[in-house]
Design a protein around this motif. Sequence first.
Motif, short mmCIF file in Angstrom:
data_model
loop_
_atom_site.label_atom_id
_atom_site.label_comp_id
_atom_site.label_asym_id
_atom_site.label_seq_id
_atom_site.Cartn_x
_atom_site.Cartn_y
_atom_site.Cartn_z
N ILE A 106 28.13 47.79 42.12
CA ILE A 106 29.51 48.00 41.68
C ILE A 106 30.49 47.65 42.79
O ILE A 106 31.51 46.98 42.56
CB ILE A 106 29.70 49.44 41.17
N ILE A 107 30.21 48.10 44.00
CA ILE A 107 31.12 47.78 45.11
C ILE A 107 31.18 46.28 45.32
O ILE A 107 32.26 45.70 45.51
CB ILE A 107 30.66 48.49 46.40
N ASP A 108 30.04 45.62 45.28
CA ASP A 108 29.99 44.18 45.49
C ASP A 108 30.83 43.44 44.46
O ASP A 108 31.64 42.56 44.80
CB ASP A 108 28.53 43.71 45.43
N THR A 109 30.69 43.80 43.20
CA THR A 109 31.36 43.06 42.14
C THR A 109 32.84 43.42 42.00
O THR A 109 33.70 42.54 41.87
CB THR A 109 30.64 43.27 40.79
N VAL A 110 33.16 44.72 42.05
CA VAL A 110 34.56 45.13 41.89
C VAL A 110 35.40 44.67 43.08
O VAL A 110 36.52 44.16 42.92
CB VAL A 110 34.67 46.65 41.69
N SER A 111 34.86 44.81 44.30
CA SER A 111 35.63 44.39 45.47
C SER A 111 35.83 42.88 45.47
O SER A 111 36.91 42.39 45.82
CB SER A 111 34.95 44.85 46.76
N SER A 112 34.82 42.13 45.05
CA SER A 112 34.96 40.67 44.98
C SER A 112 36.05 40.28 43.98
O SER A 112 36.87 39.40 44.26
CB SER A 112 33.63 40.02 44.59
N ASP A 113 36.06 40.94 42.82
CA ASP A 113 37.12 40.69 41.84
C ASP A 113 38.50 40.97 42.45
O ASP A 113 39.45 40.20 42.27
CB ASP A 113 36.93 41.58 40.61
N PHE A 114 38.60 42.09 43.15
CA PHE A 114 39.88 42.49 43.73
C PHE A 114 40.35 41.49 44.78
O PHE A 114 41.51 41.05 44.77
CB PHE A 114 39.75 43.88 44.35
N TYR A 115 39.46 41.10 45.68
CA TYR A 115 39.85 40.17 46.75
C TYR A 115 40.28 38.82 46.18
O TYR A 115 41.26 38.23 46.63
CB TYR A 115 38.70 39.97 47.73
N ARG A 116 39.56 38.33 45.20
CA ARG A 116 39.93 37.04 44.61
C ARG A 116 41.27 37.12 43.90
O ARG A 116 42.08 36.20 43.98
CB ARG A 116 38.85 36.57 43.63
N LYS A 196 54.13 48.93 40.26
CA LYS A 196 53.27 49.83 39.49
C LYS A 196 52.71 49.14 38.26
O LYS A 196 51.53 49.29 37.93
CB LYS A 196 54.04 51.09 39.12
N ALA A 197 53.55 48.38 37.58
CA ALA A 197 53.08 47.66 36.39
C ALA A 197 52.03 46.62 36.77
O ALA A 197 51.03 46.45 36.07
CB ALA A 197 54.26 47.00 35.68
N GLU A 198 52.27 45.92 37.89
CA GLU A 198 51.30 44.91 38.33
C GLU A 198 49.98 45.54 38.72
O GLU A 198 48.91 45.01 38.43
CB GLU A 198 51.89 44.12 39.51
N VAL A 199 50.04 46.68 39.40
CA VAL A 199 48.81 47.35 39.80
C VAL A 199 48.06 47.87 38.58
O VAL A 199 46.83 47.80 38.51
CB VAL A 199 49.11 48.49 40.81
N ARG A 200 48.79 48.39 37.59
CA ARG A 200 48.13 48.82 36.36
C ARG A 200 47.44 47.65 35.68
O ARG A 200 46.31 47.77 35.17
CB ARG A 200 49.15 49.47 35.41
N ARG A 201 48.13 46.51 35.67
CA ARG A 201 47.52 45.32 35.06
C ARG A 201 46.27 44.91 35.84
O ARG A 201 45.23 44.58 35.25
CB ARG A 201 48.53 44.17 35.07
N LEU A 202 46.36 44.94 37.16
CA LEU A 202 45.23 44.55 38.00
C LEU A 202 44.04 45.47 37.78
O LEU A 202 42.91 45.01 37.59
CB LEU A 202 45.65 44.58 39.47
N THR A 203 44.27 46.79 37.79
CA THR A 203 43.15 47.71 37.63
C THR A 203 42.55 47.63 36.23
O THR A 203 41.34 47.78 36.06
CB THR A 203 43.59 49.15 37.95
N ALA A 204 43.40 47.37 35.23
CA ALA A 204 42.88 47.20 33.87
C ALA A 204 41.97 45.97 33.80
O ALA A 204 40.92 45.98 33.14
CB ALA A 204 44.03 47.07 32.87
N GLU A 205 42.37 44.91 34.49
CA GLU A 205 41.57 43.70 34.52
C GLU A 205 40.25 43.94 35.24
O GLU A 205 39.18 43.51 34.77
CB GLU A 205 42.36 42.59 35.24
N LEU A 206 40.30 44.64 36.37
CA LEU A 206 39.07 44.95 37.10
C LEU A 206 38.14 45.82 36.25
O LEU A 206 36.93 45.62 36.23
CB LEU A 206 39.40 45.67 38.41
N ALA A 207 38.72 46.81 35.55
CA ALA A 207 37.93 47.69 34.70
C ALA A 207 37.27 46.91 33.56
O ALA A 207 36.12 47.18 33.19
CB ALA A 207 38.79 48.81 34.15
N ASP A 208 38.00 45.94 33.00
CA ASP A 208 37.45 45.14 31.91
C ASP A 208 36.26 44.31 32.40
O ASP A 208 35.22 44.26 31.73
CB ASP A 208 38.54 44.22 31.35
#
Length: 221
Positions: A106-116, A196-208
């Motif tokens: 999970i750390i490997d995949t979620v962090s990679s998504d976030f960094y990209r 805040k809206a951008e971060v919500r969008r980002l975390t929703a994308e990572l969660a998906d």
Amino acid sequence: MGTSTPGGIPADVLPAELLGAMAYGELSAFGRLSADSRFAPTLRDRATFAKIAVGAFGNYALISGRLTEMGRDPEDAMLRFQPSFDHFHERTPPGDWYESVLKAYIIDTVSSDFYRTVSAFLDAGTQQFVRKVASADQATEALRILLMRALRDDPRLASRLALWGRRLVGEALTQVQRVALEHPDLRAVLHDGQAKAEVRRLTAELADHHGRRMTGLGLAA
């Protein structure tokens, strides 16, 4: 005058700070994977974790070298991120080998998504470098195979690991939100008022993305 990002931040600031986060993440992963390999049920699994740990250190060396080329001290770049990374790991100690494997995945995949995703705000050279280091690779696949084999051998693990996965990703996404909103330079790039809206969008994308990966493993996210 030097170039700057859309948020008015000097063009070399965000790349250095993103790489600082990545560098400490990889250094932290090296130590964690090396330690957790001791609990592997077989020598083959132990060797797999050791190989992934070596890969994490290799990534750390690449990022450290890039920071040095940019005129940045790698240790200084990492230090501001050490408390948040260490706090996350203190809050999420795995209970056994199987939880260690899922945590690493999970750390490997979620962090990679976030960094990209964050690298999209940066210059083309940094984007290319981040994609190279944070791309899905042999380590990601090796961890996925370990999980699939464990779930095949003992289907009873599925419900426990699904719960563990939900806890982990919840902690990870909370950390992403905290870093993004408390980090003044990133907040500026996200246009402050819209942060805040951008971060919500980002975390929703990572969660998906995470949810699809968990479904692929047979673990309801």
